[in-house]
Design a protein around this motif. Sequence first.
Motif, PDB file in Angstrom:
ATOM      1  N   ASN A   1       0.810  -1.212   0.000  1.00 20.53           N
ATOM      2  CA  ASN A   1       0.000   0.000   0.000  1.00 20.53           C
ATOM      3  C   ASN A   1       0.846   1.267   0.000  1.00 20.53           C
ATOM      4  OD1 ASN A   1      -2.757   0.685  -0.223  1.00 20.53           O
ATOM      5  ND2 ASN A   1      -2.813   1.412   1.891  1.00 20.53           N
ATOM      6  N   GLU A   2       1.987   1.262  -0.682  1.00 20.56           N
ATOM      7  CA  GLU A   2       2.854   2.434  -0.778  1.00 20.56           C
ATOM      8  C   GLU A   2       3.083   2.808  -2.241  1.00 20.56           C
ATOM      9  OE1 GLU A   2       5.746   2.514   3.065  1.00 20.56           O
ATOM     10  OE2 GLU A   2       6.367   1.217   1.409  1.00 20.56           O
ATOM     11  N   LEU A   3       3.452   4.063  -2.451  1.00 26.42           N
ATOM     12  CA  LEU A   3       3.820   4.518  -3.784  1.00 26.42           C
ATOM     13  C   LEU A   3       4.798   5.661  -3.666  1.00 26.42           C
ATOM     14  CD1 LEU A   3       1.307   6.931  -5.487  1.00 26.42           C
ATOM     15  CD2 LEU A   3       1.269   6.473  -3.022  1.00 26.42           C
ATOM     16  N   GLU A   4       5.398   6.041  -4.801  1.00 28.87           N
ATOM     17  CA  GLU A   4       6.234   7.225  -4.878  1.00 28.87           C
ATOM     18  C   GLU A   4       5.613   8.182  -5.878  1.00 28.87           C
ATOM     19  OE1 GLU A   4      10.740   5.864  -3.758  1.00 28.87           O
ATOM     20  OE2 GLU A   4      10.145   5.758  -5.860  1.00 28.87           O
ATOM     21  N   ILE A   5       5.558   9.459  -5.500  1.00 21.30           N
ATOM     22  CA  ILE A   5       5.065  10.473  -6.429  1.00 21.30           C
ATOM     23  C   ILE A   5       6.140  11.527  -6.650  1.00 21.30           C
ATOM     24  CG2 ILE A   5       2.641  10.176  -5.815  1.00 21.30           C
ATOM     25  CD1 ILE A   5       2.878  12.850  -4.240  1.00 21.30           C
ATOM     26  N   ILE A   6       6.170  12.069  -7.858  1.00 21.65           N
ATOM     27  CA  ILE A   6       7.010  13.224  -8.152  1.00 21.65           C
ATOM     28  C   ILE A   6       6.161  14.470  -7.962  1.00 21.65           C
ATOM     29  CG2 ILE A   6       8.259  14.476  -9.948  1.00 21.65           C
ATOM     30  CD1 ILE A   6       9.026  11.849 -11.190  1.00 21.65           C
ATOM     31  N   GLU A   7       6.628  15.379  -7.114  1.00 24.39           N
ATOM     32  CA  GLU A   7       5.971  16.671  -6.943  1.00 24.39           C
ATOM     33  C   GLU A   7       6.514  17.644  -7.989  1.00 24.39           C
ATOM     34  OE1 GLU A   7       6.203  20.475  -3.922  1.00 24.39           O
ATOM     35  OE2 GLU A   7       6.512  18.468  -3.071  1.00 24.39           O
ATOM     36  N   PHE A   8       5.606  18.315  -8.710  1.00 22.64           N
ATOM     37  CA  PHE A   8       6.032  19.335  -9.660  1.00 22.64           C
ATOM     38  C   PHE A   8       5.117  20.548  -9.533  1.00 22.64           C
ATOM     39  CE2 PHE A   8       2.980  16.710 -11.979  1.00 22.64           C
ATOM     40  CZ  PHE A   8       2.205  17.640 -12.669  1.00 22.64           C
ATOM     41  N   HIS A   9       5.537  21.658 -10.151  1.00 26.84           N
ATOM     42  CA  HIS A   9       4.821  22.913  -9.952  1.00 26.84           C
ATOM     43  C   HIS A   9       4.467  23.601 -11.261  1.00 26.84           C
ATOM     44  CE1 HIS A   9       7.545  22.998  -6.136  1.00 26.84           C
ATOM     45  NE2 HIS A   9       6.462  22.259  -5.934  1.00 26.84           N
ATOM     46  N   LEU A  10       3.358  24.329 -11.233  1.00 25.83           N
ATOM     47  CA  LEU A  10       3.019  25.330 -12.232  1.00 25.83           C
ATOM     48  C   LEU A  10       2.912  26.657 -11.493  1.00 25.83           C
ATOM     49  CD1 LEU A  10       0.225  23.457 -14.252  1.00 25.83           C
ATOM     50  CD2 LEU A  10       2.618  23.757 -14.906  1.00 25.83           C
ATOM     51  N   VAL A  11       3.504  27.705 -12.046  1.00 29.74           N
ATOM     52  CA  VAL A  11       3.495  29.016 -11.388  1.00 29.74           C
ATOM     53  C   VAL A  11       2.427  29.876 -12.051  1.00 29.74           C
ATOM     54  CG1 VAL A  11       4.824  31.057 -10.769  1.00 29.74           C
ATOM     55  CG2 VAL A  11       5.939  28.809 -10.821  1.00 29.74           C
TER      56      VAL A  11
ATOM     57  N   ARG B   1      10.549  17.239  -5.897  1.00 29.73           N
ATOM     58  CA  ARG B   1      11.189  16.074  -5.288  1.00 29.73           C
ATOM     59  C   ARG B   1      10.269  14.867  -5.388  1.00 29.73           C
ATOM     60  NH1 ARG B   1      10.717  16.148   1.195  1.00 29.73           N
ATOM     61  NH2 ARG B   1      11.102  13.968   0.682  1.00 29.73           N
ATOM     62  N   ILE B   2      10.815  13.724  -4.989  1.00 36.21           N
ATOM     63  CA  ILE B   2      10.035  12.487  -4.928  1.00 36.21           C
ATOM     64  C   ILE B   2       9.612  12.240  -3.485  1.00 36.21           C
ATOM     65  CG2 ILE B   2      10.133   9.975  -5.204  1.00 36.21           C
ATOM     66  CD1 ILE B   2      12.053  10.388  -7.530  1.00 36.21           C
ATOM     67  N   HIS B   3       8.348  11.944  -3.294  1.00 37.77           N
ATOM     68  CA  HIS B   3       7.826  11.588  -1.967  1.00 37.77           C
ATOM     69  C   HIS B   3       7.419  10.121  -1.980  1.00 37.77           C
ATOM     70  CE1 HIS B   3       7.471  15.850  -0.852  1.00 37.77           C
ATOM     71  NE2 HIS B   3       6.865  16.053  -2.022  1.00 37.77           N
ATOM     72  N   ARG B   4       7.885   9.365  -1.007  1.00 38.15           N
ATOM     73  CA  ARG B   4       7.387   7.992  -0.822  1.00 38.15           C
ATOM     74  C   ARG B   4       6.337   8.035   0.273  1.00 38.15           C
ATOM     75  NH1 ARG B   4      10.129   2.305  -1.800  1.00 38.15           N
ATOM     76  NH2 ARG B   4       8.318   1.042  -1.271  1.00 38.15           N
ATOM     77  N   ILE B   5       5.140   7.608  -0.054  1.00 38.36           N
ATOM     78  CA  ILE B   5       4.020   7.752   0.874  1.00 38.36           C
ATOM     79  C   ILE B   5       3.160   6.495   0.873  1.00 38.36           C
ATOM     80  CG2 ILE B   5       3.848  10.279   0.754  1.00 38.36           C
ATOM     81  CD1 ILE B   5       1.745   9.970  -1.387  1.00 38.36           C
TER      82      ILE B   5
END
Length: 327
Positions: free
Chosen positions: A15-25, A116-120
């Motif tokens: 029940n875990e995954l990794e997501i890449i956080e990215f932004h739009l300004v 960054r990458i978050h493992r959650i």
Amino acid sequence: MSGSTSTILTESGTNELEIIEFHLVKELPNGSKKTCYYGINVAKVREVIQVPETTDYPNAQPHMVGVFSSRDILTPLVDLAGWLGVPTARDLEKKFVIVTDFNNMTNGFLIDSISRIHRISWNDVESPSQFLEAGEQDCVVAVVRKDGNLIMILDFEKIIADINPELSMEKYDVTVDRSVDLNQRMVTKRNAKTIMVVDDSAFIRSLIQDTLSSAGYNIISCKDGGEAHEKLMGLIEVAKEEGLPVSELIDGVVTDVEMPRMDGMHLVKRLRDSDAYATMPIVMFSSLMSEDNRAKALALGANDTITKPEIGKMVSMIDKYVFGKTN
């Protein structure tokens, strides 16, 4: 973060995954700027690169910047901010591209910055319906709270289907598929069966539901693994009260892998650990169904898997496991 990303996906049932956080300004009318936070499963990302040289494509869909070559694959570059309706600066030299690889397709999405990458845990991924009423057209499938920010996990399958309608599963119509048995005897048999459809994308969930119900099946719809597990446990209690086996109330499950609260792999594991659902037909339907993930799904107890573009296999596969190989 340029170059190849990590390839860690949900390990078998954890029940875990990794997501890449990215932004739009976002550029506001008063001249100020606001950072908008978004996320995508690492497993869907091939690489993050600087904006490449692109070539205009004739009669391109709106929000398609052009096409470029990614590892010798002709790849469309999508203006993600434009599609989302977020006004951003037009200076491409300061932007980046997330190159995705899922559903047997490669696409590029223009973004302002990569974080960054978050493992959650999927337990920490919330359904967007807790924040707003997600309609059929909503493009946010989940929300993650990190460092005081709300990271919106986008429904990239829906975005791609909107920009490339010729590639969309919406074009599939089971009623004209000659490989599916639609004679009245078979439709009547399906009318007596109920399938649970579990997917966090309202867009995908609706397509699966329409496909199966058009063939005759009754549908119970769930927006994530947590809701599905709760409903299935509730059916065990109903069956006990009515003195029936739970198989009289539910005949099979079609589930996605990536979902808030509880992912599909963990859902399969929990169901197979339950006596009531130890042998119930379970099919996993995912854009991330690589050979490795197919092996994980089968090892956890799924009967079979389908990669999301192949919705045309859905009815025949459910027939196979609900009625046996011969109808």
